[in-house]
Design a protein around this motif. Structure first.
Motif: not given
Ligand SMILES: [Zn+2]
Length: 423
Positions: A265-267, A275-279, A282-284
């Motif tokens: 999910g974070h590739t 923006l992804c919730r991981c901060g 461009g994450c999947l």
């Protein structure tokens, strides 16, 4: 390419006898003691005659006879009348099978809204299950220990099995879990960081406990009870609130050097992207998961913000409109599907699995694995004329994670019972 989009039930592996990986070829040299290998192969086969066991272990019949008599002496394995081969004369050969009641394991999934648990015997048969509803919030360690204890008591009571006969506990939860160390580095359902949960569970319940993340449990469930039993190398991709992945290489779960591998999910699928919730950007996941779809739905559907719809309700509304032909809603799923295709193609390009199993609640949204998504994925795989893996969709029931946790415990239990000296 073969596309198998059948939805399978929880007893998906049931047409095969036994449980656990179906082994290919003889075991490697430096593996576990022969006694344990024999035990695992008997369990995997369901029932197996001695002569066949000698063949799959690649040892002499005399060696098998010796090992089997040890296993029978320790009451781990029993003899049963085998099935006659069609056309063969005389009595069918005696077969061996694992004695289910030799011990029990409990598998528990600790989750946001409800915990689930199963009790399984040594043959992998689920004898009881239980569910415990909880308010949605991170729990203190004390609460998680008490709730897990409650579930263990409940499943043993329902199966009419003494707690003393439970020889291992497997537990899974979402987040970053250090499996070998038994630590929860971070989880949305447990307060604190670096919590030595396995040790604390062992202490509190008096049962050796082992933990892993929920996607690995899902993957173990496939490896032990599902379609993955027959595959040497396969990947499980789960689409829920996030995008998770589990990987089996050579019939064993791959976890990485620090137990943190496979964050599909974070590739990154887009530099400087959403923006992804991981901060990070461009994450999947930032294109395919619930919150990504909800974010876009708000714009496309012109939803009334005063209604305060839950993400689930927004998703359902989006799905309904897409089905009804709403172009805006369709384009949101189409876009998410294209990113999904890129993510799956990356998995294939990196690991070359024979099978990818798509799993999780979002599998109801068929847009994420529609024919066009599969075609797009095919176009992104390198290697001309290369055979793409089979892609299967598996919508298991609620207990799949707990069953995976039980498999985690069964792995350990087999070593404990059959691996030690029992002569
Ligand atoms: Zn991310």
């Amino acid at each position: 390419m073969q596309l198998d989009l059948t939805h399978q039930g929880v007893d998906d592996g049931a047409e095969l006898a036994g449980c656990g990986p179906v082994y290919f070829g003889a075991p490697p040299e430096s593996a576990a003691p022969l006694r344990q290998l024999a035990y695992e192969r008997i369990r995997s086969a369901g029932q197996i005659p001695r002569v066949e066991l000698a063949r799959v272990l690649d040892v002499s019949p005399a060696t098998v006879t010796a090992v089997v008599s040890e296993l029978i002496g320790a009451e781990l394995v029993e003899e049963v009348e085998g099935t006659a081969r069609p056309g063969a004369r005389g009595r069918p050969p005696v077969a061996l099978r694992v004695r289910g009641g030799a011990g029990y394991v409990v598998g528990v999934k600790i989750a946001e809204f409800k915990h689930t648990a199963v009790l399984t015997d040594m043959a992998g048969t689920t004898l009881a299950s239980a569910t415990l509803s909880r308010p949605s919030q991170a729990r203190s360690l004390k609460a998680v220990l008490a709730e897990t204890g409650e579930l263990v008591r409940e499943v043993t009571r329902r199966a009419d099995v003494s707690e003393r006969k439970v020889i291992a506990l497997g537990a899974g939860l979402p987040g970053l879990i250090d499996h070998p160390e038994g630590r929860v580095l971070w989880s949305s359902v447990l307060e604190g960081e670096g919590v030595p949960l396995a040790e604390k569970l062992t202490e509190a319940l008096g049962i050796p406990a082992f933990i892993d993340n929920d996607t690995n449990l899902l993957t173990l469930a496939e490896l032990w009870f599902g379609r993955g039993r027959m595959a040497r190398d396969f990947a499980v991709v789960s689409i829920e609130q996030g995008v998770g992945m589990g990987l089996v290489l050579g019939q064993g779960l791959y976890r990485g050097a620090h137990s943190l591998a496979l964050e599909l999910g974070h590739t990154k699928v887009q530099l400087d992207g959403a923006l992804c919730r991981c901060g990070q950007r461009g994450c999947l996941e930032a294109y395919t998961s619930d919150y990504a779809l909800v974010r876009e739905a708000h714009t496309a559907l012109e939803l009334d913000s005063r209604l305060q719809l839950s993400p689930q309700m927004v998703l359902e509304s989006l799905h309904d409109r897409a089905k009804a032909g709403n172009e805006g809603a369709r384009s949101i799923f189409r876009r998410a599907g294209r990113y999904m295709a890129a993510g799956l193609a990356n998995v294939i390009n990196l690991f070359d699995p024979s099978l990818i199993i798509l799993s999780g609640e979002r599998m109801q949204y068929q847009y994420l694995y529609a024919e066009e998504v599969m075609r797009e994925m095919q176009g992104l795989i390198v290697g001309r004329g290369r055979k793409a893996p089979d892609v299967a969709v598996n919508a298991w029931g609620d207990l799949v994670w707990a069953r995976g946790a039980a498999a985690l415990a069964l792995e350990v239990a087999a070593g404990k019972l059959a691996g030690r000296s029992i002569a």
